[in-house]
Design a protein around this motif. Structure first.
Motif, PDB file in Angstrom:
ATOM      1  N   GLU A   1       2.098 -17.218   7.283  1.00 39.18           N
ATOM      2  CA  GLU A   1       2.108 -17.267   8.744  1.00 39.18           C
ATOM      3  C   GLU A   1       2.255 -15.878   9.363  1.00 39.18           C
ATOM      4  OE1 GLU A   1       5.027 -19.975  10.212  1.00 39.18           O
ATOM      5  OE2 GLU A   1       4.431 -21.587   8.851  1.00 39.18           O
ATOM      6  N   ALA A   2       2.970 -14.994   8.678  1.00 37.49           N
ATOM      7  CA  ALA A   2       3.186 -13.634   9.186  1.00 37.49           C
ATOM      8  C   ALA A   2       3.326 -12.695   7.994  1.00 37.49           C
ATOM      9  CB  ALA A   2       4.432 -13.583  10.067  1.00 37.49           C
ATOM     10  N   ARG A   3       2.355 -11.785   7.833  1.00 32.91           N
ATOM     11  CA  ARG A   3       2.381 -10.867   6.694  1.00 32.91           C
ATOM     12  C   ARG A   3       3.331  -9.711   7.002  1.00 32.91           C
ATOM     13  NH1 ARG A   3      -3.298  -9.266   4.296  1.00 32.91           N
ATOM     14  NH2 ARG A   3      -3.726  -8.508   6.403  1.00 32.91           N
ATOM     15  N   HIS A   4       4.627  -9.994   6.945  1.00 29.78           N
ATOM     16  CA  HIS A   4       5.654  -9.019   7.265  1.00 29.78           C
ATOM     17  C   HIS A   4       6.485  -8.707   6.024  1.00 29.78           C
ATOM     18  CE1 HIS A   4       5.651 -10.374  11.778  1.00 29.78           C
ATOM     19  NE2 HIS A   4       4.548  -9.760  11.405  1.00 29.78           N
ATOM     20  N   VAL A   5       6.695  -7.418   5.776  1.00 25.33           N
ATOM     21  CA  VAL A   5       7.556  -6.993   4.670  1.00 25.33           C
ATOM     22  C   VAL A   5       8.490  -5.890   5.163  1.00 25.33           C
ATOM     23  CG1 VAL A   5       5.762  -7.536   2.969  1.00 25.33           C
ATOM     24  CG2 VAL A   5       5.992  -5.190   3.806  1.00 25.33           C
ATOM     25  N   MET A   6       9.555  -5.673   4.396  1.00 22.29           N
ATOM     26  CA  MET A   6      10.499  -4.593   4.685  1.00 22.29           C
ATOM     27  C   MET A   6      10.601  -3.708   3.449  1.00 22.29           C
ATOM     28  SD  MET A   6      13.393  -6.950   6.532  1.00 22.29           S
ATOM     29  CE  MET A   6      14.597  -5.622   6.469  1.00 22.29           C
ATOM     30  N   LEU A   7      10.702  -2.399   3.685  1.00 19.63           N
ATOM     31  CA  LEU A   7      10.717  -1.450   2.572  1.00 19.63           C
ATOM     32  C   LEU A   7      11.888  -0.487   2.683  1.00 19.63           C
ATOM     33  CD1 LEU A   7       9.348  -0.039   0.086  1.00 19.63           C
ATOM     34  CD2 LEU A   7       8.112   1.374   1.770  1.00 19.63           C
ATOM     35  N   GLU A   8      12.570  -0.315   1.562  1.00 19.63           N
ATOM     36  CA  GLU A   8      13.557   0.758   1.408  1.00 19.63           C
ATOM     37  C   GLU A   8      13.107   1.581   0.208  1.00 19.63           C
ATOM     38  OE1 GLU A   8      17.450  -0.901   0.931  1.00 19.63           O
ATOM     39  OE2 GLU A   8      17.116  -2.399   2.480  1.00 19.63           O
ATOM     40  N   GLY A   9      12.893   2.870   0.397  1.00 15.77           N
ATOM     41  CA  GLY A   9      12.421   3.708  -0.692  1.00 15.77           C
ATOM     42  C   GLY A   9      10.979   4.126  -0.479  1.00 15.77           C
ATOM     43  N   GLU A  10      10.158   3.987  -1.515  1.00 15.62           N
ATOM     44  CA  GLU A  10       8.770   4.451  -1.426  1.00 15.62           C
ATOM     45  C   GLU A  10       7.828   3.456  -2.096  1.00 15.62           C
ATOM     46  OE1 GLU A  10       6.181   8.572  -1.994  1.00 15.62           O
ATOM     47  OE2 GLU A  10       8.039   8.313  -3.148  1.00 15.62           O
ATOM     48  N   ALA A  11       6.660   3.249  -1.482  1.00 13.22           N
ATOM     49  CA  ALA A  11       5.671   2.341  -2.057  1.00 13.22           C
ATOM     50  C   ALA A  11       4.279   2.725  -1.590  1.00 13.22           C
ATOM     51  CB  ALA A  11       5.969   0.891  -1.671  1.00 13.22           C
ATOM     52  N   PHE A  12       3.292   2.408  -2.435  1.00  9.54           N
ATOM     53  CA  PHE A  12       1.889   2.571  -2.085  1.00  9.54           C
ATOM     54  C   PHE A  12       1.290   1.181  -1.931  1.00  9.54           C
ATOM     55  CE2 PHE A  12      -2.618   2.955  -3.107  1.00  9.54           C
ATOM     56  CZ  PHE A  12      -2.995   4.010  -2.299  1.00  9.54           C
ATOM     57  N   PHE A  13       0.577   0.960  -0.828  1.00 13.81           N
ATOM     58  CA  PHE A  13       0.036  -0.356  -0.509  1.00 13.81           C
ATOM     59  C   PHE A  13      -1.492  -0.332  -0.546  1.00 13.81           C
ATOM     60  CE2 PHE A  13       4.172  -0.181   1.437  1.00 13.81           C
ATOM     61  CZ  PHE A  13       4.683  -1.466   1.364  1.00 13.81           C
ATOM     62  N   LYS A  14      -2.079  -1.363  -1.175  1.00 13.46           N
ATOM     63  CA  LYS A  14      -3.509  -1.654  -1.043  1.00 13.46           C
ATOM     64  C   LYS A  14      -3.593  -3.025  -0.387  1.00 13.46           C
ATOM     65  CE  LYS A  14      -5.434   0.971  -4.935  1.00 13.46           C
ATOM     66  NZ  LYS A  14      -6.196   0.879  -6.205  1.00 13.46           N
ATOM     67  N   VAL A  15      -3.733  -3.026   0.928  1.00 20.81           N
ATOM     68  CA  VAL A  15      -3.622  -4.266   1.694  1.00 20.81           C
ATOM     69  C   VAL A  15      -4.954  -5.005   1.729  1.00 20.81           C
ATOM     70  CG1 VAL A  15      -3.139  -5.247   3.969  1.00 20.81           C
ATOM     71  CG2 VAL A  15      -1.728  -3.377   3.079  1.00 20.81           C
ATOM     72  N   LYS A  16      -4.914  -6.291   1.379  1.00 15.32           N
ATOM     73  CA  LYS A  16      -6.092  -7.153   1.464  1.00 15.32           C
ATOM     74  C   LYS A  16      -6.426  -7.380   2.937  1.00 15.32           C
ATOM     75  CE  LYS A  16      -8.926  -9.930  -0.891  1.00 15.32           C
ATOM     76  NZ  LYS A  16      -9.797  -9.462  -1.985  1.00 15.32           N
ATOM     77  N   ARG A  17      -7.670  -7.134   3.293  1.00 17.92           N
ATOM     78  CA  ARG A  17      -8.056  -7.206   4.699  1.00 17.92           C
ATOM     79  C   ARG A  17      -8.016  -8.640   5.225  1.00 17.92           C
ATOM     80  NH1 ARG A  17      -9.921  -3.482   7.945  1.00 17.92           N
ATOM     81  NH2 ARG A  17     -10.985  -4.058   9.859  1.00 17.92           N
ATOM     82  N   ASN A  18      -7.416  -8.802   6.401  1.00 17.24           N
ATOM     83  CA  ASN A  18      -7.384 -10.080   7.102  1.00 17.24           C
ATOM     84  C   ASN A  18      -7.237  -9.773   8.592  1.00 17.24           C
ATOM     85  OD1 ASN A  18      -6.871 -12.571   8.270  1.00 17.24           O
ATOM     86  ND2 ASN A  18      -5.525 -13.267   6.627  1.00 17.24           N
ATOM     87  N   GLU A  19      -8.348  -9.777   9.309  1.00 17.07           N
ATOM     88  CA  GLU A  19      -8.337  -9.359  10.704  1.00 17.07           C
ATOM     89  C   GLU A  19      -7.544 -10.302  11.601  1.00 17.07           C
ATOM     90  OE1 GLU A  19     -12.231  -8.530  12.130  1.00 17.07           O
ATOM     91  OE2 GLU A  19     -12.644  -7.007  10.595  1.00 17.07           O
TER      92      GLU A  19
ATOM     93  N   LEU B   1       0.961  -9.509  -4.071  1.00 16.26           N
ATOM     94  CA  LEU B   1       1.424 -10.522  -3.137  1.00 16.26           C
ATOM     95  C   LEU B   1       0.433 -11.679  -3.083  1.00 16.26           C
ATOM     96  CD1 LEU B   1       2.740  -8.220  -0.264  1.00 16.26           C
ATOM     97  CD2 LEU B   1       3.917  -9.015  -2.316  1.00 16.26           C
ATOM     98  N   GLN B   2       0.840 -12.777  -2.459  1.00 17.94           N
ATOM     99  CA  GLN B   2       0.037 -13.998  -2.509  1.00 17.94           C
ATOM    100  C   GLN B   2      -1.304 -13.882  -1.800  1.00 17.94           C
ATOM    101  OE1 GLN B   2       3.255 -16.165  -0.341  1.00 17.94           O
ATOM    102  NE2 GLN B   2       1.588 -16.997   0.881  1.00 17.94           N
ATOM    103  N   ASP B   3      -1.460 -12.876  -0.911  1.00 14.18           N
ATOM    104  CA  ASP B   3      -2.751 -12.701  -0.222  1.00 14.18           C
ATOM    105  C   ASP B   3      -3.680 -11.757  -0.979  1.00 14.18           C
ATOM    106  OD1 ASP B   3      -1.355 -10.333   0.213  1.00 14.18           O
ATOM    107  OD2 ASP B   3      -2.136 -10.071   2.237  1.00 14.18           O
ATOM    108  N   GLY B   4      -3.232 -11.256  -2.130  1.00 11.51           N
ATOM    109  CA  GLY B   4      -4.044 -10.323  -2.911  1.00 11.51           C
ATOM    110  C   GLY B   4      -3.694  -8.871  -2.675  1.00 11.51           C
ATOM    111  N   THR B   5      -2.794  -8.596  -1.743  1.00  8.61           N
ATOM    112  CA  THR B   5      -2.333  -7.231  -1.505  1.00  8.61           C
ATOM    113  C   THR B   5      -1.584  -6.706  -2.728  1.00  8.61           C
ATOM    114  OG1 THR B   5      -2.179  -7.430   0.898  1.00  8.61           O
ATOM    115  CG2 THR B   5      -0.730  -5.814  -0.137  1.00  8.61           C
ATOM    116  N   GLN B   6      -1.888  -5.450  -3.109  1.00  5.66           N
ATOM    117  CA  GLN B   6      -1.203  -4.827  -4.238  1.00  5.66           C
ATOM    118  C   GLN B   6      -0.210  -3.784  -3.725  1.00  5.66           C
ATOM    119  OE1 GLN B   6      -4.387  -3.306  -6.692  1.00  5.66           O
ATOM    120  NE2 GLN B   6      -4.658  -5.265  -7.735  1.00  5.66           N
ATOM    121  N   VAL B   7       0.983  -3.807  -4.304  1.00  9.04           N
ATOM    122  CA  VAL B   7       2.033  -2.863  -3.920  1.00  9.04           C
ATOM    123  C   VAL B   7       2.526  -2.157  -5.181  1.00  9.04           C
ATOM    124  CG1 VAL B   7       4.255  -2.534  -2.778  1.00  9.04           C
ATOM    125  CG2 VAL B   7       2.743  -4.400  -2.050  1.00  9.04           C
ATOM    126  N   TYR B   8       2.545  -0.824  -5.139  1.00 11.02           N
ATOM    127  CA  TYR B   8       3.092  -0.022  -6.231  1.00 11.02           C
ATOM    128  C   TYR B   8       4.444   0.508  -5.754  1.00 11.02           C
ATOM    129  CZ  TYR B   8      -1.707  -0.181  -7.955  1.00 11.02           C
ATOM    130  OH  TYR B   8      -2.937  -0.606  -8.384  1.00 11.02           O
TER     131      TYR B   8
END
Length: 320
Positions: A146-164, A124-131
């Protein structure tokens, strides 16, 4: 920036002015007109509340704020209620918030999809990786900065780039997962109990149905089962995380359960014919095998026969 984004920005400004009691009659009319234009629409929501119930809930919350607020705030809300001359303006605000927070009909998404038998890596554009596991869909809010919001159907592994300052939020059918930056797996397949498993860091998981949430850390998982949300330790990490390193894992799986996983993993159609009611439970971890090789191994420990015809597989279960 397109017209829809301009409209959304303007609506947010009007709602802010509304709750600060700074709205003018002309601006109020704009909100009234917008509300009327949306009144007939039936937005898709991820909540058990209907639109009318949501309005009522927000209206009651607003009244509570009036009662609990300080004098200056109360004066503002008094002005607001005089200006509205009814609860209609509160309903407008409720609809606007409902529109932004719970509707997907009016939002724009970038959609990523994996077919059966396909596993896909997305950055994703913030550097987050999704498998993305097979037969899964990820929808990413186009206003992601503006809002790091996603929707998921199924299964995924996330490596989220930190942004407090900008939490990352994943919404599935039953759950909403919120993180700052960590790695975790979400299984939201329709045939399974939804679950969130943490590999590193910490996440908050909330039910979309009722006010219920848990915070889980490395080695823990949250499971939504029979309308209840609970947490527990992960007993078999390969069973949860193995798929992202191309490991196909069975743990006390029936032949029918194996067939379902084979369909997802290899992108085939599997039929099972059982000559017995006795279930054979299969446990094992397999990597880099063709479906023919895998079924041959399973055949050693269970009494099955199978045929493979291109994308169609037939398994005959004759018992253990």
């Amino acid at each position: 920036m397109n017209d829809e984004n301009l409209n959304k920005k303007r609506l947010r400004q009007l709602v802010n002015k509304l709750f600060k009691a700074q709205i003018t009659q002309e601006e109020k009319q704009l909100l009234d007109d917008w509300y009327l234009s949306k009144e007939e629409e039936d937005p898709i929501v991820y909540t058990d509340l209907s639109k009318e119930e949501y309005k009522e809930k927000l209206y009651q919350a607003t009244l509570d704020k009036i009662k609990k607020g300080d004098t200056k705030r109360n004066e503002g809300f008094t002005f607001l209620t005089k200006l509205a001359a009814s609860v209609s303006i509160i309903c407008v605000a409720a609809t606007v918030l409902f529109y932004f927070l719970t509707s997907t009909e009016h939002q724009e998404f970038l959609t990523y999809k994996s077919e059966k038998g396909e596993r896909k890596k997305i950055e994703l554009q913030d550097g987050t990786q999704v498998y993305l596991n097979g037969n899964s869909v990820l929808k990413v809010n186009k206003e992601f900065d503006e809002a790091r919001h996603v929707m998921l159907e199924g299964e995924a592994f996330f490596k989220v780039k930190r942004n407090e300052s900008l939490p990352f939020q994943i919404k599935t059918h039953q759950l909403t997962t919120t993180v700052l930056g960590t790695s975790f797996n979400i299984n939201a397949r329709s045939e399974a109990n939804e679950s969130v498993a943490v590999k590193s860091g910490k996440v908050m998981v909330a039910s979309n149905r009722k006010e219920e949430e848990v915070i889980i850390e490395k080695g823990e998982q949250a499971i939504f089962y029979e309308s209840n949300l609970s947490s527990s330790q992960i007993e078999n990490e390969d069973l949860v995380f193995g798929w992202q390193s191309e490991k196909l894992v069975f743990f006390n799986e029936t032949i029918n359960g194996v067939a379902k996983k084979l369909e997802e993993w290899y992108g085939v159609e599997v039929e099972v014919f059982s000559k017995t009611s006795k279930e054979c439970l299969i446990t094992g971890t397999y990597k880099n095998l063709t479906i023919d090789q895998l079924l041959e191994i399973i055949q050693y420990s269970t009494n099955i026969n199978y045929t493979i015809n291109e994308k169609k597989v037939m398994i005959i279960n004759e018992g253990c």
